[in-house]
Write a protein that holds these residues in place. Sequence first.
Motif, short mmCIF file in Angstrom:
data_model
loop_
_atom_site.label_atom_id
_atom_site.label_comp_id
_atom_site.label_asym_id
_atom_site.label_seq_id
_atom_site.Cartn_x
_atom_site.Cartn_y
_atom_site.Cartn_z
N CYS A 105 0.67 -1.18 -0.07
CA CYS A 105 -0.11 -0.05 0.05
C CYS A 105 1.05 1.20 0.05
O CYS A 105 0.35 2.37 0.03
CB CYS A 105 -0.86 0.05 1.26
SG CYS A 105 -2.41 -1.20 1.03
N GLU A 106 2.33 1.04 -0.09
CA GLU A 106 3.00 2.32 -0.15
C GLU A 106 3.24 2.66 -1.35
O GLU A 106 3.53 2.01 -2.42
CB GLU A 106 4.47 2.00 0.45
CG GLU A 106 4.30 1.79 1.97
CD GLU A 106 5.70 1.12 2.75
OE1 GLU A 106 6.74 1.35 1.90
OE2 GLU A 106 5.84 0.99 3.93
N LYS A 107 3.38 3.95 -1.86
CA LYS A 107 3.50 4.18 -3.35
C LYS A 107 4.92 4.15 -3.78
O LYS A 107 5.89 4.42 -2.89
CB LYS A 107 3.13 5.70 -3.51
CG LYS A 107 1.66 6.07 -3.24
CD LYS A 107 1.48 7.67 -3.04
CE LYS A 107 -0.07 7.94 -2.77
NZ LYS A 107 -0.14 9.41 -2.83
N PRO A 108 5.21 3.50 -4.78
CA PRO A 108 6.65 3.43 -5.36
C PRO A 108 7.13 4.56 -5.40
O PRO A 108 6.79 5.52 -6.06
CB PRO A 108 6.34 2.64 -6.58
CG PRO A 108 4.87 2.17 -6.77
CD PRO A 108 4.06 3.11 -5.88
N ARG A 154 -9.92 -1.15 1.80
CA ARG A 154 -8.42 -0.52 1.88
C ARG A 154 -7.86 -0.78 0.49
O ARG A 154 -7.28 0.18 0.00
CB ARG A 154 -7.59 -1.47 2.92
CG ARG A 154 -6.37 -1.05 2.95
CD ARG A 154 -5.54 -1.69 3.88
NE ARG A 154 -4.00 -1.06 4.19
CZ ARG A 154 -3.17 -1.42 4.94
NH1 ARG A 154 -3.49 -2.47 5.64
NH2 ARG A 154 -2.17 -1.09 4.97
N PHE A 155 -7.94 -1.75 -0.14
CA PHE A 155 -7.51 -2.15 -1.46
C PHE A 155 -8.17 -1.00 -2.66
O PHE A 155 -7.63 -0.65 -3.52
CB PHE A 155 -7.60 -3.59 -2.16
CG PHE A 155 -6.52 -4.32 -1.72
CD1 PHE A 155 -5.38 -3.73 -0.79
CD2 PHE A 155 -6.25 -5.69 -2.14
CE1 PHE A 155 -4.33 -4.70 -0.22
CE2 PHE A 155 -5.30 -6.39 -1.99
CZ PHE A 155 -4.32 -5.92 -0.77
N ALA A 156 -9.57 -0.71 -2.46
CA ALA A 156 -10.34 0.05 -3.37
C ALA A 156 -9.61 1.59 -3.15
O ALA A 156 -9.43 2.28 -3.99
CB ALA A 156 -11.68 0.24 -2.97
N ARG A 157 -9.53 1.91 -1.92
CA ARG A 157 -8.93 3.30 -1.62
C ARG A 157 -7.29 3.33 -2.15
O ARG A 157 -7.01 4.51 -2.82
CB ARG A 157 -8.79 3.56 0.07
CG ARG A 157 -8.29 4.96 0.20
CD ARG A 157 -8.60 5.10 2.00
NE ARG A 157 -7.85 4.03 2.53
CZ ARG A 157 -8.35 2.95 3.10
NH1 ARG A 157 -9.64 3.08 3.26
NH2 ARG A 157 -7.59 2.29 3.92
N THR A 158 -6.63 2.43 -1.98
CA THR A 158 -5.18 2.37 -2.35
C THR A 158 -5.17 2.21 -3.97
O THR A 158 -4.32 2.78 -4.47
CB THR A 158 -4.43 1.32 -1.79
OG1 THR A 158 -4.61 1.14 -0.15
CG2 THR A 158 -3.09 1.31 -1.99
N SER A 159 -6.15 1.46 -4.68
CA SER A 159 -6.07 1.51 -6.02
C SER A 159 -6.37 2.80 -6.53
O SER A 159 -5.42 3.30 -7.53
CB SER A 159 -7.34 0.67 -6.43
OG SER A 159 -7.37 0.65 -7.76
N ALA A 160 -7.24 3.59 -5.95
CA ALA A 160 -7.27 4.97 -6.51
C ALA A 160 -6.06 5.57 -6.29
O ALA A 160 -5.61 6.55 -7.08
CB ALA A 160 -8.47 5.59 -6.01
N GLN A 161 -5.24 5.64 -5.06
CA GLN A 161 -4.44 6.50 -4.71
C GLN A 161 -3.09 6.02 -5.74
O GLN A 161 -2.25 6.63 -6.17
CB GLN A 161 -3.71 6.19 -3.35
CG GLN A 161 -4.82 6.71 -2.54
CD GLN A 161 -4.62 6.18 -0.82
OE1 GLN A 161 -3.70 5.22 -0.61
NE2 GLN A 161 -5.27 6.77 0.00
N MET A 162 -2.83 4.51 -6.03
CA MET A 162 -1.72 4.31 -6.93
C MET A 162 -2.18 4.57 -8.40
O MET A 162 -1.12 5.26 -9.11
CB MET A 162 -1.81 2.66 -6.98
CG MET A 162 -1.32 2.09 -5.68
SD MET A 162 0.51 2.36 -5.26
CE MET A 162 0.65 1.62 -4.00
#
Length: 209
Positions: free
Chosen positions: A121-124, A164-172
Motif C-alpha cells: 500500500c506504499e506508493k513506489p 483498503r484495496f479500493a482506496r489504495t487502488s485510486a491512490q496508486m
Amino acid sequence: SWATHVDILSDKIVAKWKAYLPKMTYPNRIGTHSNSAFALAFAIDFARARGDKEFEQALIAKARQLHLGDKKAPAEWEPNATDFFSPTLMVADLMTRVLPQREYVRWLSTYFTPQGINRLCEKPVVSDLTDYTIVHLVGLAYTRAWTMARISGYLPQGHPLKARFARTSAQMYAHGMDQIFRSDYGGDHWLATFARYAEEVMKANKIKH
C-alpha cells in the motif's frame, strides 16, 4: 479484416500455450515481462472471451497447481529495483479468476501477511523518471491499481481488504498519473497502455479515480 489477421497470430499463440502448459512445473514470480501469473490471467480472459472451454480449464488447473498452496507471500520484500508488476498481487489477481469467492477468501486469509499488505500500500518511489529501468516503477503504480481494484471487487462486503484495496487502488492510479507525462521515452512508449487498462478495471469495479 484486422480481427481476421490477428486471429492467425492468436491461434498460433494458443497452440503454443496448450503445448507448454503440461511442461510448466514452476511459476515465474518476476516483476517484469515474463511473470507467469500475469500471463495466465490474461490467457484466462482470452479463453473466456473466445468460449474456448478446453483452454480455460487447462489454464485454471495450472493456476491451481502453481498457486493454491501459496502462503505468507513475502510482499514486504517488494518492489525490486525495476518492477512494473507486483509478483504477489499478480497471483492474488489471477486467483480471482480461478477460485469461487468463498474459496478465494479462505485462500487469501493465509496468502498475505500484515507486513506485506502495508508494504504493497506504499506508493513506489521513482527517483529518476528519465532512467529507462527506474521508470518501470511508474508502471508498478498502475498494476497495483488494477490488481487491487479487481481483488477489492471480488471480495465480499465487510472484508477488511475490500475498502483498503479500493482506496489504495485510486491512490496508486493517481500516483501514476502524476508522473506519466514526465516519463520520457522510457515510459512514453508503454505506460499509456497500463494507465488505460487500470482505468478500465477500476471502472468495472466501481472505484472512482
